[in-house]
Scaffold this motif. Structure first.
Motif, PDB file in Angstrom:
ATOM      1  N   MET A   1       0.986  -1.355  -0.065  1.00 20.18           N
ATOM      2  CA  MET A   1      -0.001   0.135  -0.093  1.00 20.18           C
ATOM      3  C   MET A   1       0.887   1.160   0.055  1.00 20.18           C
ATOM      4  N   LYS A   2       0.443   2.474  -0.525  1.00 18.90           N
ATOM      5  CA  LYS A   2       1.031   3.652  -0.570  1.00 18.90           C
ATOM      6  C   LYS A   2       0.793   4.689   0.493  1.00 18.90           C
ATOM      7  N   TYR A   3       1.554   5.462   0.559  1.00 16.94           N
ATOM      8  CA  TYR A   3       1.506   6.539   1.587  1.00 16.94           C
ATOM      9  C   TYR A   3       1.900   7.843   0.827  1.00 16.94           C
ATOM     10  N   SER A   4       1.684   9.094   1.408  1.00 14.21           N
ATOM     11  CA  SER A   4       1.921  10.251   0.600  1.00 14.21           C
ATOM     12  C   SER A   4       3.233  10.435   0.145  1.00 14.21           C
ATOM     13  N   SER A   5       3.375  10.600  -1.291  1.00 12.60           N
ATOM     14  CA  SER A   5       5.061  11.031  -1.885  1.00 12.60           C
ATOM     15  C   SER A   5       5.707  11.894  -0.970  1.00 12.60           C
ATOM     16  N   ILE A   6       4.933  12.823  -0.364  1.00 13.31           N
ATOM     17  CA  ILE A   6       5.847  13.911   0.365  1.00 13.31           C
ATOM     18  C   ILE A   6       6.649  13.359   1.209  1.00 13.31           C
TER      19      ILE A   6
ATOM     20  N   ILE B   1      -6.283  21.651   2.406  1.00 16.38           N
ATOM     21  CA  ILE B   1      -6.861  22.006   1.071  1.00 16.38           C
ATOM     22  C   ILE B   1      -7.661  20.955   0.536  1.00 16.38           C
ATOM     23  N   ASN B   2      -6.752  20.000   0.789  1.00 17.18           N
ATOM     24  CA  ASN B   2      -7.585  18.343   0.168  1.00 17.18           C
ATOM     25  C   ASN B   2      -8.594  17.950   1.187  1.00 17.18           C
ATOM     26  N   GLN B   3      -8.259  18.022   2.474  1.00 14.12           N
ATOM     27  CA  GLN B   3      -9.097  17.448   3.613  1.00 14.12           C
ATOM     28  C   GLN B   3     -10.534  18.599   3.969  1.00 14.12           C
TER      29      GLN B   3
ATOM     30  N   ASP C   1      -3.707  12.193 -16.082  1.00 11.23           N
ATOM     31  CA  ASP C   1      -3.196  10.966 -15.784  1.00 11.23           C
ATOM     32  C   ASP C   1      -3.896  10.311 -14.572  1.00 11.23           C
ATOM     33  N   SER C   2      -4.564  10.844 -14.012  1.00  9.43           N
ATOM     34  CA  SER C   2      -5.483  10.396 -12.825  1.00  9.43           C
ATOM     35  C   SER C   2      -6.497   9.290 -13.066  1.00  9.43           C
ATOM     36  N   VAL C   3      -6.126   8.083 -12.583  1.00  9.71           N
ATOM     37  CA  VAL C   3      -7.125   6.941 -12.999  1.00  9.71           C
ATOM     38  C   VAL C   3      -8.010   7.056 -12.097  1.00  9.71           C
ATOM     39  N   HIS C   4      -8.312   7.374 -10.968  1.00  4.60           N
ATOM     40  CA  HIS C   4      -9.588   7.060 -10.399  1.00  4.60           C
ATOM     41  C   HIS C   4     -10.475   8.226 -10.048  1.00  4.60           C
ATOM     42  N   THR C   5      -9.813   9.503 -10.502  1.00  4.75           N
ATOM     43  CA  THR C   5     -10.842  10.661 -10.453  1.00  4.75           C
ATOM     44  C   THR C   5     -12.212  10.646 -10.737  1.00  4.75           C
TER      45      THR C   5
ATOM     46  N   ILE D   1     -16.629  10.399  -3.657  1.00  5.11           N
ATOM     47  CA  ILE D   1     -15.663  10.183  -2.735  1.00  5.11           C
ATOM     48  C   ILE D   1     -14.523  11.323  -2.794  1.00  5.11           C
ATOM     49  N   LYS D   2     -14.230  11.656  -3.680  1.00  9.29           N
ATOM     50  CA  LYS D   2     -13.414  12.904  -3.941  1.00  9.29           C
ATOM     51  C   LYS D   2     -14.430  14.217  -4.307  1.00  9.29           C
ATOM     52  N   MET D   3     -14.100  15.266  -4.042  1.00 10.32           N
ATOM     53  CA  MET D   3     -15.004  16.291  -4.461  1.00 10.32           C
ATOM     54  C   MET D   3     -14.315  17.226  -5.404  1.00 10.32           C
TER      55      MET D   3
ATOM     56  N   THR E   1     -11.006  17.616  -8.446  1.00  9.52           N
ATOM     57  CA  THR E   1     -10.026  16.981  -9.169  1.00  9.52           C
ATOM     58  C   THR E   1      -8.761  17.309  -8.543  1.00  9.52           C
ATOM     59  N   ASN E   2      -7.596  16.515  -8.786  1.00  8.18           N
ATOM     60  CA  ASN E   2      -6.427  16.792  -8.174  1.00  8.18           C
ATOM     61  C   ASN E   2      -5.895  18.196  -8.721  1.00  8.18           C
ATOM     62  N   ASP E   3      -6.138  18.492 -10.054  1.00 10.41           N
ATOM     63  CA  ASP E   3      -5.668  19.794 -10.404  1.00 10.41           C
ATOM     64  C   ASP E   3      -6.507  21.137  -9.854  1.00 10.41           C
TER      65      ASP E   3
END
Ligand code: BYC
Length: 329
Positions: free
Chosen positions: A121-126, A150-152, A220-224, A232-234, A236-238
């Motif tokens: 499983m992943k965790y944030s790249s940062i 901002i995301n949360q 390139d976002s596969v799940h958005t 689930i997401k309100m 987009t990433n951009d």
């Protein structure tokens, strides 16, 4: 809204005609803005997407303690030490709320942990970037927690009830985190020339990794597409990345620091700043496990898990004894 989303080319989102009646009823609930609760019927992929996202989010909180925890003993004053300690403890609490939310979907905390520790499983790249000096504590609090908020804030409105409620509590604490980071930056940016240079260097190094926190560009976002259809997401990433840039550039100017990307300019027509994209090949490399600190982070988490075994065993033995005592009464 949803009707527009389903038409997104190649999104993999089912049209209404392709849905079963149960799926249509579920989608209608989402479109009415109802919260989905643990015992409600939900499509398997909705459940899987949530487990993936909430699990990753929880892991990010836990792994996110490492780059800051590393500086607790070296904080410059007792007050800074106490503040940083409280912040890092908060992150552990955020991880626990999120693991708790994931568990309502039928997955165990131990399974999620094992998937993290095994690199499944992943965790944030940062958190795969190093924190080299005290100025990085300022930049992490300001930029990393700032991006996380901002995301949360958007995720407070997410469709899954337990996730949305966890976000409300987390956002309150995150605001304090971002503020403490900005306070460190204000001190350093207005301090000696060396301190100002360190603040600038921390901003320059962490700017692009902070932009990467919002995920790949929308194309390139596969799940958005599916995650937005299910709320689930309100955003987009951009969209979220743009909000972050628009919020942060005036803060950089207030600090009197130089912009970390010379291409940042305000577009007077749109009211938004244009900015350079991060190096996406670096991002994909980092999330594949090849960032500067991936190996160290996973090794530290594995060690903590192994070192903590005696505590878990002791707690389990105590719980079993207590249950046996209660059963015998
Ligand atoms: N890092 O289709 P996409 C914090 C993956 S820290 C790693 O756009 P999605 C804090 C993505 O998982 C903030 N991986 O995905 C703690 C997918 O791969 P898989 C934590 C990333 O999910 C301590 C692939 O790339 N916040 O709070 O629709 C101290 C394609 O991406 C990243 C959250 O986790 C990344 N940055 O959108 C201080 C927020 N980005 O899974 C602060 C909740 C993408 O198919 N999560 N990937 O193998 C989200 O909002 C979304 O999951 C994301 C990505 C916006 C991150």
């Amino acid at each position: 809204m949803y009707a527009q989303m389903v038409k997104t080319a190649g999104s993999g989102v089912k049209s209404r005609e392709e849905m079963t009646q149960e799926e249509r009823d579920f989608q209608d609930r989402i479109d009415r803005g109802e919260k989905i609760e643990p015992k409600d019927w939900m499509p398997d992929d909705y459940r899987k997407t949530l487990i993936r996202q909430i699990g990753q989010h929880a892991h990010s909180e836990i792994v996110g303690q490492l780059p800051e925890g590393n500086w607790i003993t070296r904080a410059p004053t007792l007050e800074r030490k106490a503040i940083l300690l409280a912040k890092v403890q908060d992150e552990a609490g955020h991880g626990l709320y999120l693991y708790g939310a994931a568990e309502t979907l039928g997955v165990s905390r131990d399974d999620l942990t094992e998937d993290l520790l095994a690199g499944r499983m992943k965790y944030s790249s940062i958190f795969n970037y190093p924190t080299l000096n005290w100025a990085d504590m300022g930049a992490v609090g300001w930029l990393v927690d700032g991006a996380a908020i901002i995301n949360q804030v958007a995720l407070q409105r997410t469709s899954y009830g337990p996730y949305s409620r966890a976000m409300v509590r987390i956002c309150k604490e995150e605001s304090f985190h971002a503020r403490q980071g900005y306070h460190i930056m204000m001190k350093m940016a207005n301090g000696t020339p060396d301190q100002k240079r360190m603040a600038q260097d921390a901003l320059n190094r962490l700017w692009f990794p902070a932009l990467m926190m919002f995920g790949p560009s929308d194309k390139d976002s596969v799940h958005t597409a599916q995650s937005m259809a299910w709320r689930i997401k309100m955003d987009t990433n951009d969209e979220l990345r743009q909000k972050f840039v628009d919020q942060t550039v005036p803060q950089i100017e207030y600090l009197g620091l130089e912009l970390p990307d010379p291409g940042i300019t305000l577009n007077k027509d749109t009211g938004h700043y244009s900015y350079a994209d991060p190096d996406w090949s670096e991002f994909f490399d980092v999330i594949k496990g090849n960032g500067p600190c991936n190996t160290d982070r996973l090794a530290a988490r594995n060690k903590a898990w192994d070192d903590g075994k005696w505590v878990r065993d002791g707690l389990m033995a105590h719980a079993e004894k207590k249950a046996a005592r209660v059963a015998a009464e």
